[in-house]
Design a protein around this motif. Structure first.
Motif, PDB file in Angstrom:
ATOM      1  N   MET A   1       0.841  -1.184   0.000  1.00  0.00           N
ATOM      2  CA  MET A   1       0.000   0.000   0.000  1.00  0.00           C
ATOM      3  C   MET A   1       0.884   1.244   0.000  1.00  0.00           C
ATOM      4  O   MET A   1       1.802   1.357   0.803  1.00  0.00           O
ATOM      5  CB  MET A   1      -0.915  -0.017   1.229  1.00  0.00           C
ATOM      6  N   THR A   2       0.638   2.171  -0.893  1.00  0.00           N
ATOM      7  CA  THR A   2       1.412   3.405  -0.956  1.00  0.00           C
ATOM      8  C   THR A   2       0.956   4.357   0.149  1.00  0.00           C
ATOM      9  O   THR A   2      -0.166   4.253   0.650  1.00  0.00           O
ATOM     10  CB  THR A   2       1.238   4.096  -2.313  1.00  0.00           C
ATOM     11  N   PRO A   3       1.813   5.328   0.525  1.00  0.00           N
ATOM     12  CA  PRO A   3       1.401   6.274   1.566  1.00  0.00           C
ATOM     13  C   PRO A   3       0.118   7.024   1.231  1.00  0.00           C
ATOM     14  O   PRO A   3      -0.753   7.191   2.101  1.00  0.00           O
ATOM     15  CB  PRO A   3       2.604   7.214   1.668  1.00  0.00           C
ATOM     16  N   ASP A   4      -0.036   7.464  -0.011  1.00  0.00           N
ATOM     17  CA  ASP A   4      -1.241   8.214  -0.382  1.00  0.00           C
ATOM     18  C   ASP A   4      -2.487   7.347  -0.277  1.00  0.00           C
ATOM     19  O   ASP A   4      -3.528   7.779   0.241  1.00  0.00           O
ATOM     20  CB  ASP A   4      -1.109   8.771  -1.802  1.00  0.00           C
ATOM     21  N   THR A   5      -2.391   6.113  -0.776  1.00  0.00           N
ATOM     22  CA  THR A   5      -3.529   5.192  -0.692  1.00  0.00           C
ATOM     23  C   THR A   5      -3.855   4.870   0.760  1.00  0.00           C
ATOM     24  O   THR A   5      -5.022   4.846   1.163  1.00  0.00           O
ATOM     25  CB  THR A   5      -3.225   3.896  -1.455  1.00  0.00           C
ATOM     26  N   ALA A   6      -2.816   4.629   1.551  1.00  0.00           N
ATOM     27  CA  ALA A   6      -3.027   4.281   2.955  1.00  0.00           C
ATOM     28  C   ALA A   6      -3.688   5.430   3.720  1.00  0.00           C
ATOM     29  O   ALA A   6      -4.597   5.209   4.527  1.00  0.00           O
ATOM     30  CB  ALA A   6      -1.698   3.907   3.604  1.00  0.00           C
ATOM     31  N   ARG A   7      -3.244   6.665   3.464  1.00  0.00           N
ATOM     32  CA  ARG A   7      -3.855   7.809   4.140  1.00  0.00           C
ATOM     33  C   ARG A   7      -5.344   7.904   3.806  1.00  0.00           C
ATOM     34  O   ARG A   7      -6.183   8.119   4.690  1.00  0.00           O
ATOM     35  CB  ARG A   7      -3.144   9.101   3.737  1.00  0.00           C
ATOM     36  N   ALA A   8      -5.654   7.740   2.522  1.00  0.00           N
ATOM     37  CA  ALA A   8      -7.050   7.823   2.100  1.00  0.00           C
ATOM     38  C   ALA A   8      -7.889   6.719   2.734  1.00  0.00           C
ATOM     39  O   ALA A   8      -9.034   6.950   3.158  1.00  0.00           O
ATOM     40  CB  ALA A   8      -7.135   7.756   0.578  1.00  0.00           C
ATOM     41  N   GLU A   9      -7.345   5.507   2.815  1.00  0.00           N
ATOM     42  CA  GLU A   9      -8.086   4.384   3.397  1.00  0.00           C
ATOM     43  C   GLU A   9      -8.290   4.574   4.903  1.00  0.00           C
ATOM     44  O   GLU A   9      -9.347   4.243   5.443  1.00  0.00           O
ATOM     45  CB  GLU A   9      -7.349   3.072   3.127  1.00  0.00           C
ATOM     46  N   ILE A  10      -7.296   5.098   5.592  1.00  0.00           N
ATOM     47  CA  ILE A  10      -7.430   5.342   7.021  1.00  0.00           C
ATOM     48  C   ILE A  10      -8.502   6.399   7.287  1.00  0.00           C
ATOM     49  O   ILE A  10      -9.353   6.235   8.166  1.00  0.00           O
ATOM     50  CB  ILE A  10      -6.080   5.754   7.632  1.00  0.00           C
ATOM     51  N   VAL A  11      -8.473   7.488   6.520  1.00  0.00           N
ATOM     52  CA  VAL A  11      -9.480   8.539   6.678  1.00  0.00           C
ATOM     53  C   VAL A  11     -10.869   7.995   6.383  1.00  0.00           C
ATOM     54  O   VAL A  11     -11.835   8.248   7.126  1.00  0.00           O
ATOM     55  CB  VAL A  11      -9.162   9.744   5.766  1.00  0.00           C
ATOM     56  N   ARG A  12     -10.999   7.225   5.306  1.00  0.00           N
ATOM     57  CA  ARG A  12     -12.302   6.663   4.934  1.00  0.00           C
ATOM     58  C   ARG A  12     -12.814   5.711   6.012  1.00  0.00           C
ATOM     59  O   ARG A  12     -13.999   5.768   6.399  1.00  0.00           O
ATOM     60  CB  ARG A  12     -12.183   5.920   3.604  1.00  0.00           C
ATOM     61  N   ALA A  13     -11.942   4.841   6.517  1.00  0.00           N
ATOM     62  CA  ALA A  13     -12.359   3.884   7.543  1.00  0.00           C
ATOM     63  C   ALA A  13     -12.767   4.604   8.826  1.00  0.00           C
ATOM     64  O   ALA A  13     -13.782   4.272   9.448  1.00  0.00           O
ATOM     65  CB  ALA A  13     -11.231   2.895   7.826  1.00  0.00           C
ATOM     66  N   GLY A  14     -11.989   5.594   9.237  1.00  0.00           N
ATOM     67  CA  GLY A  14     -12.318   6.328  10.445  1.00  0.00           C
ATOM     68  C   GLY A  14     -13.648   7.037  10.346  1.00  0.00           C
ATOM     69  O   GLY A  14     -14.464   7.008  11.283  1.00  0.00           O
ATOM     70  N   SER A  15     -13.895   7.675   9.206  1.00  0.00           N
ATOM     71  CA  SER A  15     -15.155   8.384   8.996  1.00  0.00           C
ATOM     72  C   SER A  15     -16.339   7.425   9.015  1.00  0.00           C
ATOM     73  O   SER A  15     -17.383   7.707   9.621  1.00  0.00           O
ATOM     74  CB  SER A  15     -15.103   9.139   7.667  1.00  0.00           C
TER      75      SER A  15
END
Length: 220
Positions: free
Chosen positions: A1-15
């Motif tokens: 997982m790339t940093p950009d993809t991981a950041r987006a997935e973490i934000v999406r999961a948290g929301s």
């Protein structure tokens, strides 16, 4: 997982978790393992998972040293040890989900199986979930106990996808965000079913569980 993809997935999961009531206030944390030994991303300490900012998510290198973002969650050691113990893990979620915390207060089914196998999807999607005795939030000894449980199940030929921290809630993981979310959600909903039925439902009979193992590869 790339940093950009991981950041987006973490934000999406948290929301998503916040919107559906799985997390509240600043309780809980989420991490992702990056490709090519680039380390991990993890939500900052005391961050509200429903209102994460991608550029503030902490990044640590392969040795756990922080290199970007706000100060990493105090549970960083636990997340890193899960990734080390289970090579298939790429995404880890910890919440203080209401029914699972309530389950630890009311009393779990068994120490090595916090809930009985009362539904086929619990058997198929979650599997065995051990209880981890209470330690303060962020205590590094929890990482040792979780690693022991992962390794113990592996020697028995099965894997685990989650543990339940006494009074603090579940930690679930998987190869991606969707898998980790599915484990956590099924675990919380099964706890709600069991508690709201006065903990009376009997487990599925062994022939039914064996059929789930044979048909779907259930880890039970």
């Amino acid at each position: 997982m790339t940093p950009d993809t991981a950041r987006a997935e973490i934000v999406r999961a948290g929301s998503s978790l916040f919107a559906r009531g799985y997390v509240h206030a600043s309780a809980g944390n989420i991490s992702a393992k990056l490709d090519d030994d680039q380390g991990h991303l993890i939500t900052p300490t005391d961050a509200a998972l429903g209102f994460l900012s991608g550029d503030r998510i902490a990044q640590v290198d392969a040795d756990g040293r922080q290199i970007a973002g706000d100060r990493a969650s105090k549970t960083l050691t636990l997340h890193r040890r899960i990734y080390e113990a289970d090579p298939t893990a790429r995404f880890v979620i910890h919440t203080h989900s209401t029914h699972l915390v309530a389950l630890t207060l009311a009393g779990v089914w068994q120490q090595d199986d916090v809930l009985p196998p009362i539904t086929p999807y619990y058997v198929m999607k979650v599997g065995h979930v051990p209880l981890i005795p209470y330690h303060r939030p962020g205590d590094p000894r929890v990482a040792d106990l979780v690693t022991e449980r992962i390794n113990s199940r592996a020697t028995q030929g099965t894997s685990i996808r989650a543990v339940l921290l006494d009074r603090l809630g579940p930690v679930a993981w998987g190869p991606d965000a969707a898998s980790a979310l599915a484990v956590l959600e099924e675990l919380e909903e099964t706890a709600r079913l069991w508690l709201t039925t006065d903990r009376k439902p009997a487990p599925l009979p062994e022939p039914a569980i064996a059929e789930l193992r044979d048909t779907f590869g259930a880890a039970w």
